[in-house]
Motif scaffolding. Structure first.
Motif, PDB file in Angstrom:
ATOM      1  N   ARG A   1     -10.776  -0.416   3.248  1.00 49.72           N
ATOM      2  CA  ARG A   1     -10.465   0.998   3.063  1.00 49.72           C
ATOM      3  C   ARG A   1     -10.029   1.289   1.631  1.00 49.72           C
ATOM      4  O   ARG A   1     -10.432   2.276   1.013  1.00 49.72           O
ATOM      5  CB  ARG A   1      -9.389   1.441   4.055  1.00 49.72           C
ATOM      6  CG  ARG A   1      -9.517   2.913   4.363  1.00 49.72           C
ATOM      7  CD  ARG A   1      -8.629   3.341   5.455  1.00 49.72           C
ATOM      8  NE  ARG A   1      -7.236   3.035   5.099  1.00 49.72           N
ATOM      9  CZ  ARG A   1      -6.213   3.291   5.891  1.00 49.72           C
ATOM     10  NH1 ARG A   1      -6.406   3.843   7.065  1.00 49.72           N
ATOM     11  NH2 ARG A   1      -4.988   2.997   5.514  1.00 49.72           N
ATOM     12  N   LYS A   2      -9.246   0.379   1.074  1.00 56.14           N
ATOM     13  CA  LYS A   2      -8.827   0.542  -0.332  1.00 56.14           C
ATOM     14  C   LYS A   2     -10.045   0.468  -1.253  1.00 56.14           C
ATOM     15  O   LYS A   2     -10.130   1.156  -2.262  1.00 56.14           O
ATOM     16  CB  LYS A   2      -7.856  -0.579  -0.719  1.00 56.14           C
ATOM     17  CG  LYS A   2      -6.419  -0.278  -0.383  1.00 56.14           C
ATOM     18  CD  LYS A   2      -5.487  -1.046  -1.316  1.00 56.14           C
ATOM     19  CE  LYS A   2      -4.973  -2.318  -0.666  1.00 56.14           C
ATOM     20  NZ  LYS A   2      -4.042  -3.072  -1.516  1.00 56.14           N
ATOM     21  N   MET A   3     -10.959  -0.419  -0.893  1.00 57.11           N
ATOM     22  CA  MET A   3     -12.156  -0.593  -1.717  1.00 57.11           C
ATOM     23  C   MET A   3     -12.948   0.720  -1.786  1.00 57.11           C
ATOM     24  O   MET A   3     -13.374   1.155  -2.846  1.00 57.11           O
ATOM     25  CB  MET A   3     -13.013  -1.714  -1.114  1.00 57.11           C
ATOM     26  CG  MET A   3     -14.105  -2.219  -2.009  1.00 57.11           C
ATOM     27  SD  MET A   3     -14.882  -3.697  -1.273  1.00 57.11           S
ATOM     28  CE  MET A   3     -16.215  -3.915  -2.444  1.00 57.11           C
ATOM     29  N   VAL A   4     -13.095   1.357  -0.636  1.00 52.05           N
ATOM     30  CA  VAL A   4     -13.857   2.614  -0.588  1.00 52.05           C
ATOM     31  C   VAL A   4     -13.063   3.758  -1.213  1.00 52.05           C
ATOM     32  O   VAL A   4     -13.571   4.493  -2.070  1.00 52.05           O
ATOM     33  CB  VAL A   4     -14.219   2.969   0.878  1.00 52.05           C
ATOM     34  CG1 VAL A   4     -14.916   4.330   0.940  1.00 52.05           C
ATOM     35  CG2 VAL A   4     -15.095   1.880   1.490  1.00 52.05           C
ATOM     36  N   GLN A   5     -11.820   3.890  -0.798  1.00 51.50           N
ATOM     37  CA  GLN A   5     -11.061   5.088  -1.183  1.00 51.50           C
ATOM     38  C   GLN A   5     -10.478   5.006  -2.587  1.00 51.50           C
ATOM     39  O   GLN A   5     -10.331   6.015  -3.253  1.00 51.50           O
ATOM     40  CB  GLN A   5      -9.942   5.341  -0.169  1.00 51.50           C
ATOM     41  CG  GLN A   5     -10.490   5.653   1.207  1.00 51.50           C
ATOM     42  CD  GLN A   5      -9.429   6.006   2.242  1.00 51.50           C
ATOM     43  OE1 GLN A   5      -9.766   6.302   3.365  1.00 51.50           O
ATOM     44  NE2 GLN A   5      -8.161   5.973   1.879  1.00 51.50           N
ATOM     45  N   GLU A   6     -10.157   3.799  -3.023  1.00 50.44           N
ATOM     46  CA  GLU A   6      -9.515   3.694  -4.336  1.00 50.44           C
ATOM     47  C   GLU A   6     -10.444   3.142  -5.410  1.00 50.44           C
ATOM     48  O   GLU A   6     -10.564   3.716  -6.484  1.00 50.44           O
ATOM     49  CB  GLU A   6      -8.219   2.895  -4.215  1.00 50.44           C
ATOM     50  CG  GLU A   6      -7.146   3.757  -3.545  1.00 50.44           C
ATOM     51  CD  GLU A   6      -5.978   2.965  -3.003  1.00 50.44           C
ATOM     52  OE1 GLU A   6      -5.501   2.070  -3.714  1.00 50.44           O
ATOM     53  OE2 GLU A   6      -5.555   3.248  -1.857  1.00 50.44           O
ATOM     54  N   ALA A   7     -11.094   2.013  -5.112  1.00 47.23           N
ATOM     55  CA  ALA A   7     -12.033   1.465  -6.104  1.00 47.23           C
ATOM     56  C   ALA A   7     -13.346   2.258  -6.089  1.00 47.23           C
ATOM     57  O   ALA A   7     -14.131   2.197  -7.034  1.00 47.23           O
ATOM     58  CB  ALA A   7     -12.290  -0.002  -5.828  1.00 47.23           C
ATOM     59  N   LYS A   8     -13.565   2.965  -5.005  1.00 48.52           N
ATOM     60  CA  LYS A   8     -14.765   3.795  -4.835  1.00 48.52           C
ATOM     61  C   LYS A   8     -16.058   2.987  -4.899  1.00 48.52           C
ATOM     62  O   LYS A   8     -17.044   3.391  -5.522  1.00 48.52           O
ATOM     63  CB  LYS A   8     -14.765   4.964  -5.842  1.00 48.52           C
ATOM     64  CG  LYS A   8     -13.511   5.831  -5.705  1.00 48.52           C
ATOM     65  CD  LYS A   8     -13.709   7.209  -6.266  1.00 48.52           C
ATOM     66  CE  LYS A   8     -12.434   8.034  -6.203  1.00 48.52           C
ATOM     67  NZ  LYS A   8     -11.938   8.272  -4.851  1.00 48.52           N
ATOM     68  N   ILE A   9     -15.992   1.826  -4.273  1.00 50.14           N
ATOM     69  CA  ILE A   9     -17.220   1.050  -4.083  1.00 50.14           C
ATOM     70  C   ILE A   9     -17.352   0.643  -2.616  1.00 50.14           C
ATOM     71  O   ILE A   9     -16.367   0.462  -1.909  1.00 50.14           O
ATOM     72  CB  ILE A   9     -17.314  -0.207  -5.004  1.00 50.14           C
ATOM     73  CG1 ILE A   9     -15.987  -0.924  -5.177  1.00 50.14           C
ATOM     74  CG2 ILE A   9     -17.903   0.124  -6.336  1.00 50.14           C
ATOM     75  CD1 ILE A   9     -16.025  -2.052  -6.197  1.00 50.14           C
ATOM     76  N   ILE A  10     -18.610   0.523  -2.218  1.00 55.90           N
ATOM     77  CA  ILE A  10     -18.926   0.151  -0.832  1.00 55.90           C
ATOM     78  C   ILE A  10     -19.396  -1.299  -0.838  1.00 55.90           C
ATOM     79  O   ILE A  10     -20.355  -1.628  -1.561  1.00 55.90           O
ATOM     80  CB  ILE A  10     -20.068   1.039  -0.268  1.00 55.90           C
ATOM     81  CG1 ILE A  10     -19.776   2.528  -0.484  1.00 55.90           C
ATOM     82  CG2 ILE A  10     -20.316   0.720   1.207  1.00 55.90           C
ATOM     83  CD1 ILE A  10     -18.565   3.059   0.216  1.00 55.90           C
ATOM     84  N   HIS A  11     -18.763  -2.143  -0.064  1.00 55.59           N
ATOM     85  CA  HIS A  11     -19.112  -3.561  -0.072  1.00 55.59           C
ATOM     86  C   HIS A  11     -20.595  -3.777   0.234  1.00 55.59           C
ATOM     87  O   HIS A  11     -21.299  -4.503  -0.472  1.00 55.59           O
ATOM     88  CB  HIS A  11     -18.225  -4.324   0.924  1.00 55.59           C
ATOM     89  CG  HIS A  11     -18.393  -5.799   0.847  1.00 55.59           C
ATOM     90  ND1 HIS A  11     -19.537  -6.427   1.265  1.00 55.59           N
ATOM     91  CD2 HIS A  11     -17.577  -6.781   0.387  1.00 55.59           C
ATOM     92  CE1 HIS A  11     -19.412  -7.742   1.067  1.00 55.59           C
ATOM     93  NE2 HIS A  11     -18.231  -7.969   0.531  1.00 55.59           N
ATOM     94  N   SER A  12     -21.065  -3.169   1.293  1.00 56.95           N
ATOM     95  CA  SER A  12     -22.495  -3.195   1.676  1.00 56.95           C
ATOM     96  C   SER A  12     -22.996  -4.515   2.251  1.00 56.95           C
ATOM     97  O   SER A  12     -24.196  -4.642   2.511  1.00 56.95           O
ATOM     98  CB  SER A  12     -23.400  -2.768   0.503  1.00 56.95           C
ATOM     99  OG  SER A  12     -22.981  -1.556  -0.048  1.00 56.95           O
ATOM    100  N   ASP A  13     -22.115  -5.502   2.410  1.00 56.41           N
ATOM    101  CA  ASP A  13     -22.484  -6.697   3.183  1.00 56.41           C
ATOM    102  C   ASP A  13     -21.221  -7.221   3.874  1.00 56.41           C
ATOM    103  O   ASP A  13     -21.000  -8.425   3.980  1.00 56.41           O
ATOM    104  CB  ASP A  13     -23.103  -7.770   2.283  1.00 56.41           C
ATOM    105  CG  ASP A  13     -23.757  -8.911   3.082  1.00 56.41           C
ATOM    106  OD1 ASP A  13     -24.073  -8.705   4.278  1.00 56.41           O
ATOM    107  OD2 ASP A  13     -23.942 -10.006   2.524  1.00 56.41           O
ATOM    108  N   LEU A  14     -20.411  -6.283   4.326  1.00 58.38           N
ATOM    109  CA  LEU A  14     -19.155  -6.679   4.968  1.00 58.38           C
ATOM    110  C   LEU A  14     -19.462  -7.329   6.319  1.00 58.38           C
ATOM    111  O   LEU A  14     -20.271  -6.825   7.082  1.00 58.38           O
ATOM    112  CB  LEU A  14     -18.268  -5.438   5.185  1.00 58.38           C
ATOM    113  CG  LEU A  14     -16.857  -5.721   5.698  1.00 58.38           C
ATOM    114  CD1 LEU A  14     -16.020  -6.433   4.633  1.00 58.38           C
ATOM    115  CD2 LEU A  14     -16.161  -4.437   6.129  1.00 58.38           C
ATOM    116  N   SER A  15     -18.833  -8.461   6.567  1.00 59.50           N
ATOM    117  CA  SER A  15     -18.995  -9.129   7.862  1.00 59.50           C
ATOM    118  C   SER A  15     -17.919 -10.195   7.984  1.00 59.50           C
ATOM    119  O   SER A  15     -17.190 -10.485   7.025  1.00 59.50           O
ATOM    120  CB  SER A  15     -20.372  -9.788   7.972  1.00 59.50           C
ATOM    121  OG  SER A  15     -20.391 -10.994   7.225  1.00 59.50           O
TER     122      SER A  15
END
Ligand SMILES: Nc1ncnc2c1ncn2[C@@H]1O[C@H](COP(=O)(O)OP(=O)(O)OP(=O)(O)O)[C@@H](O)[C@H]1O
Ligand SMILES: [Mg+2]
Length: 253
Positions: A179-193
């Motif tokens: 959530r921090k990655m999306v909301q703060e760093a503003k990047i989407i992991h795109s291979d989260l597992s």
């Protein structure tokens, strides 16, 4: 190669069982991982970071091999991309459309180097926003150097491998990091597992970020939904209740 330490380390790397001639010959990957350029890049990183030796291979996948390397004071992870198997058509959707990399050339060998640079940049962005992830240390061509997550005995286990009773807490922390990655760093992991989360001393670390894209990428929402779906399904298979508050709000692009 003036320093005998460097020589022995590189020799150890070449001699490693994992990479002895023949083992991967049918897959045509063996020689290509350690082509001259790769060796030069490894050597350069050895010098720049005062690395003493390669400790052991951690993982050997289709597109990369990962080693633990020992520096004077700390342990590193060296992720070496196989220039031969990293397929442009596989990584293209994650490079094109990301405004951060719009001005780079995307041809031939450049593409692998760009992929490494992108993983480095994503890790850096995460660290700058206080997200648990490896610290990117440096890169050279197709080789990425980062901090090692684990103990003296072994690398940290993946989320899928932690004991059942600890899974919920680690999943929760992984989602908090995400959530921090999306909301703060503003990047989407795109291979989260459950394969790309390492669990270490009650903290979850997000790893493997070559494919992570800016939220400005036209597909970012789909990538995020897929990430969430994968984690939701992991929770379901483990009888863990997936808390909807874990889902990030992407906000303005
Ligand atoms: N910083 C690190 N510290 C400890 N272990 C790591 C680190 N980075 C990666 N690893 C280990 O190496 C494995 C492969 O790394 P990563 O997920 O980045 O590469 P990959 O491209 O997914 O490779 P593969 O195709 O083998 O899955 C991870 O699953 C993890 O076990
Ligand atoms: Mg991985």
């Amino acid at each position: 190669m003036d320093n005998p330490d460097d020589r022995s380390a590189l020799k150890k790397l070449i001699d490693m069982d994992e990479f002895r001639e023949g083992k991967y010959s049918r897959e045509k990957t063996e020689s290509l991982v350690f082509d001259g350029r790769t060796m030069e890049s490894i050597y350069k990183l050895f010098k720049d970071f005062d690395i003493k030796y390669i400790d052991y291979p951690i993982s050997s996948g289709k597109e990369s091999v990962v080693f633990k390397a020992e520096g004077q004071m700390k342990s590193y992870v060296m992720k070496i991309f196989k220039t031969s198997t990293l397929r442009f058509h596989n990584i293209r959707p994650y490079i094109e459309g990301d405004p951060r990399f719009a001005h780079y050339r995307k041809t031939g060998r450049n593409i692998v180097q760009l992929w490494v640079r992108k993983e480095y940049a994503n890790l850096l962005e995460c660290r700058e926003h206080g997200i648990n992830s490896p610290v990117p240390m440096g890169f050279m061509k197709n080789v990425l150097l980062m901090s090692f997550i684990g103990t003296k005995v072994s690398p940290a286990p993946k989320l899928k491998d932690v004991p059942e009773k600890k899974r919920e807490a680690y999943l929760k922390d992984a989602m908090l990091q995400y959530r921090k990655m999306v909301q703060e760093a503003k990047i989407i992991h795109s291979d989260l597992s459950e394969y790309n989360v390492l669990c270490h001393r009650n903290r979850s670390y997000l790893i493997d970020m070559g494919q992570a894209v800016s939220i400005k990428h036209p597909m970012s929402r789909q990538f995020m939904e897929r990430d969430i779906q994968v984690m939701r399904s992991f929770a379901l298979r483990n009888q863990i209740e997936f808390d909807e508050r874990w889902v990030p709000v992407m906000g303005e692009k």
